[in-house]
Scaffold this motif. Structure first.
Motif, PDB file in Angstrom:
ATOM      1  N   SER A   1       2.929   3.209  -4.906  1.00  0.00           N
ATOM      2  CA  SER A   1       1.807   3.921  -5.532  1.00  0.00           C
ATOM      3  C   SER A   1       0.613   4.066  -4.592  1.00  0.00           C
ATOM      4  O   SER A   1      -0.462   4.483  -5.015  1.00  0.00           O
ATOM      5  N   PHE A   2       0.802   3.698  -3.304  1.00  0.00           N
ATOM      6  CA  PHE A   2      -0.260   3.910  -2.325  1.00  0.00           C
ATOM      7  C   PHE A   2       0.432   4.261  -1.008  1.00  0.00           C
ATOM      8  O   PHE A   2       0.341   3.531  -0.020  1.00  0.00           O
ATOM      9  N   ASP A   3       1.119   5.407  -1.018  1.00  0.00           N
ATOM     10  CA  ASP A   3       2.024   5.745   0.070  1.00  0.00           C
ATOM     11  C   ASP A   3       1.337   6.015   1.397  1.00  0.00           C
ATOM     12  O   ASP A   3       1.998   6.014   2.446  1.00  0.00           O
ATOM     13  N   ASP A   4       0.029   6.259   1.372  1.00  0.00           N
ATOM     14  CA  ASP A   4      -0.663   6.538   2.623  1.00  0.00           C
ATOM     15  C   ASP A   4      -1.272   5.278   3.242  1.00  0.00           C
ATOM     16  O   ASP A   4      -2.052   5.360   4.178  1.00  0.00           O
ATOM     17  N   LEU A   5      -0.878   4.104   2.748  1.00  0.00           N
ATOM     18  CA  LEU A   5      -1.337   2.835   3.294  1.00  0.00           C
ATOM     19  C   LEU A   5      -0.140   2.135   3.940  1.00  0.00           C
ATOM     20  O   LEU A   5       0.785   1.714   3.256  1.00  0.00           O
ATOM     21  N   ILE A   6      -0.155   2.044   5.249  1.00  0.00           N
ATOM     22  CA  ILE A   6       0.966   1.485   6.003  1.00  0.00           C
ATOM     23  C   ILE A   6       0.675   0.027   6.335  1.00  0.00           C
ATOM     24  O   ILE A   6      -0.399  -0.311   6.834  1.00  0.00           O
ATOM     25  N   ILE A   7       1.656  -0.830   6.073  1.00  0.00           N
ATOM     26  CA  ILE A   7       1.527  -2.249   6.362  1.00  0.00           C
ATOM     27  C   ILE A   7       2.058  -2.513   7.768  1.00  0.00           C
ATOM     28  O   ILE A   7       3.163  -2.092   8.121  1.00  0.00           O
ATOM     29  N   LEU A   8       1.289  -3.227   8.576  1.00  0.00           N
ATOM     30  CA  LEU A   8       1.695  -3.570   9.938  1.00  0.00           C
ATOM     31  C   LEU A   8       1.762  -5.084  10.086  1.00  0.00           C
ATOM     32  O   LEU A   8       0.823  -5.789   9.723  1.00  0.00           O
ATOM     33  N   ASP A   9       2.866  -5.577  10.625  1.00  0.00           N
ATOM     34  CA  ASP A   9       2.966  -6.997  10.940  1.00  0.00           C
ATOM     35  C   ASP A   9       2.177  -7.279  12.214  1.00  0.00           C
ATOM     36  O   ASP A   9       2.467  -6.695  13.276  1.00  0.00           O
ATOM     37  N   THR A  10       1.197  -8.157  12.131  1.00  0.00           N
ATOM     38  CA  THR A  10       0.342  -8.461  13.282  1.00  0.00           C
ATOM     39  C   THR A  10       0.185  -9.972  13.442  1.00  0.00           C
ATOM     40  O   THR A  10      -0.916 -10.516  13.295  1.00  0.00           O
ATOM     41  N   PRO A  11       1.276 -10.684  13.719  1.00  0.00           N
ATOM     42  CA  PRO A  11       1.181 -12.142  13.879  1.00  0.00           C
ATOM     43  C   PRO A  11       0.388 -12.532  15.113  1.00  0.00           C
ATOM     44  O   PRO A  11       0.214 -11.739  16.035  1.00  0.00           O
ATOM     45  N   GLY A  12      -0.063 -13.762  15.098  1.00  0.00           N
ATOM     46  CA  GLY A  12      -0.820 -14.296  16.227  1.00  0.00           C
ATOM     47  C   GLY A  12      -1.986 -15.131  15.739  1.00  0.00           C
ATOM     48  O   GLY A  12      -2.123 -16.298  16.092  1.00  0.00           O
ATOM     49  N   HIS A  13      -2.834 -14.523  14.921  1.00  0.00           N
ATOM     50  CA  HIS A  13      -3.926 -15.303  14.334  1.00  0.00           C
ATOM     51  C   HIS A  13      -3.350 -16.347  13.378  1.00  0.00           C
ATOM     52  O   HIS A  13      -3.770 -17.499  13.370  1.00  0.00           O
ATOM     53  N   THR A  14      -2.405 -15.917  12.556  1.00  0.00           N
ATOM     54  CA  THR A  14      -1.512 -16.810  11.808  1.00  0.00           C
ATOM     55  C   THR A  14      -0.106 -16.238  11.959  1.00  0.00           C
ATOM     56  O   THR A  14       0.058 -15.072  12.349  1.00  0.00           O
ATOM     57  N   PRO A  15       0.929 -17.014  11.641  1.00  0.00           N
ATOM     58  CA  PRO A  15       2.294 -16.517  11.881  1.00  0.00           C
ATOM     59  C   PRO A  15       2.661 -15.283  11.069  1.00  0.00           C
ATOM     60  O   PRO A  15       3.430 -14.445  11.539  1.00  0.00           O
ATOM     61  N   GLY A  16       2.132 -15.157   9.843  1.00  0.00           N
ATOM     62  CA  GLY A  16       2.511 -14.031   8.993  1.00  0.00           C
ATOM     63  C   GLY A  16       1.389 -13.046   8.735  1.00  0.00           C
ATOM     64  O   GLY A  16       1.414 -12.315   7.730  1.00  0.00           O
ATOM     65  N   HIS A  17       0.422 -13.004   9.635  1.00  0.00           N
ATOM     66  CA  HIS A  17      -0.729 -12.103   9.472  1.00  0.00           C
ATOM     67  C   HIS A  17      -0.268 -10.650   9.388  1.00  0.00           C
ATOM     68  O   HIS A  17       0.620 -10.217  10.114  1.00  0.00           O
ATOM     69  N   ILE A  18      -0.877  -9.879   8.471  1.00  0.00           N
ATOM     70  CA  ILE A  18      -0.632  -8.444   8.393  1.00  0.00           C
ATOM     71  C   ILE A  18      -1.947  -7.687   8.529  1.00  0.00           C
ATOM     72  O   ILE A  18      -3.032  -8.228   8.254  1.00  0.00           O
ATOM     73  N   SER A  19      -1.850  -6.453   8.981  1.00  0.00           N
ATOM     74  CA  SER A  19      -2.967  -5.520   9.003  1.00  0.00           C
ATOM     75  C   SER A  19      -2.502  -4.247   8.312  1.00  0.00           C
ATOM     76  O   SER A  19      -1.338  -4.127   7.924  1.00  0.00           O
ATOM     77  N   LEU A  20      -3.405  -3.275   8.161  1.00  0.00           N
ATOM     78  CA  LEU A  20      -3.059  -2.053   7.432  1.00  0.00           C
ATOM     79  C   LEU A  20      -3.636  -0.833   8.136  1.00  0.00           C
ATOM     80  O   LEU A  20      -4.700  -0.911   8.765  1.00  0.00           O
ATOM     81  N   TYR A  21      -2.906   0.275   7.998  1.00  0.00           N
ATOM     82  CA  TYR A  21      -3.385   1.548   8.536  1.00  0.00           C
ATOM     83  C   TYR A  21      -3.472   2.538   7.389  1.00  0.00           C
ATOM     84  O   TYR A  21      -2.474   2.830   6.723  1.00  0.00           O
ATOM     85  N   HIS A  22      -4.683   3.074   7.173  1.00  0.00           N
ATOM     86  CA  HIS A  22      -4.917   4.049   6.117  1.00  0.00           C
ATOM     87  C   HIS A  22      -4.861   5.445   6.747  1.00  0.00           C
ATOM     88  O   HIS A  22      -5.764   5.841   7.502  1.00  0.00           O
ATOM     89  N   GLN A  23      -3.799   6.179   6.429  1.00  0.00           N
ATOM     90  CA  GLN A  23      -3.557   7.454   7.099  1.00  0.00           C
ATOM     91  C   GLN A  23      -4.631   8.515   6.868  1.00  0.00           C
ATOM     92  O   GLN A  23      -5.072   9.161   7.831  1.00  0.00           O
ATOM     93  N   PRO A  24      -5.090   8.763   5.625  1.00  0.00           N
ATOM     94  CA  PRO A  24      -6.042   9.867   5.427  1.00  0.00           C
ATOM     95  C   PRO A  24      -7.344   9.709   6.231  1.00  0.00           C
ATOM     96  O   PRO A  24      -7.871  10.699   6.744  1.00  0.00           O
TER      97      PRO A  24
END
Length: 242
Positions: free
Chosen positions: A152-175
């Motif tokens: 329901s939020f297809d323009d929000l991409i989840i990115l795995d960005t470990p390092g700060h913690t092992p399972g850290h994620i970040s996000l990219y908002h396309q619009p």
């Protein structure tokens, strides 16, 4: 981007959670320190929204300044909130494991670092908060292992960005071409950096996590610590990655 400013550990600190919405979802990314629910509520009001409109919360990682007000948000919500995090961070957020950066030595050091004018009562309250961090159930797992977009939020991409913690994620908002970094990047005096090495579980992994950003057209970055960066994002990232 919200701005949440308060005195923490005797010093003023500003955090930058992100709020996104569309026709069916209203999503808060990260929840600040414990006790900061009223500040989040006020920040949303300033942008014409209310806590009651929230449908989902995304937690980028387990650190206490990201999960702090999560239990309060869940308790005060009139409806059931979706709580999203990566599989690796889930047991820490749920209290099944102690936060990876919270050891007895780390707690003792944090208490010692408080300014001398902080009264003993507040010192002990601070110690208790570290020894008993907030916890809440993660209802939905996200990351590449389970798909890279929020339903329901297809323009929000989840990115795995470990390092700060092992399972850290970040996000990219396309619009808006916005990279929502969490703690994968901080902004200090106009310069993008990774967090202090003492706060990362793996500095090399933190830098490697940034390589994937070259594939995305990014106009701005929201760093949880430092706020909004606009400018030549890719040039700064290349200088950082080397």
């Amino acid at each position: 981007m919200l701005e949440i400013t308060a005195i923490v550990m005797g010093r003023q600190d500003t955090l930058h959670p992100t709020f996104l919405w569309n026709e069916s979802k209203a999503v808060l990314i990260d929840t600040c320190y414990p006790g900061q629910l009223p500040l989040i509520e006020q920040a949303l009001k300033e942008h014409g929204f209310s806590l009651q409109q929230l449908t989902d919360i995304i937690i980028t990682h387990q650190d206490i300044d990201h999960i702090g007000s999560l239990p309060s948000l869940i308790q005060t919500s009139p409806s059931t909130l979706g709580v999203w995090a990566s599989r690796m961070e889930q047991p820490y957020i749920q209290g099944e494991r102690m936060l990876i950066k919270i050891s007895q030595d780390a707690i003792d050091q944090a208490v010692r670092s408080l300014p001398p004018e902080v009264p003993e009562e507040k010192r002990q309250a601070f110690r208790h908060a570290l020894e008993h961090p907030p916890k809440a159930n993660v209802t939905q797992l996200i990351g590449y292992e389970d798909g890279d977009r929020l339903p329901s939020f297809d323009d929000l991409i989840i990115l795995d960005t470990p390092g700060h913690t092992p399972g850290h994620i970040s996000l990219y908002h396309q619009p808006s071409r916005t990279f929502i970094a969490g703690d994968a990047l901080i902004l200090h005096e106009g310069v993008l950096r990774i967090a202090d090495s003492r706060l990362n579980v793996d500095n090399e992994a933190a830098l490697r996590s940034l390589v994937q950003l070259s594939a995305y057209p990014i106009d701005q970055i929201i760093s949880y610590h430092g706020g909004q960066f606009r400018g030549d994002v890719q040039a700064q990232l290349q200088a950082l990655i080397g």
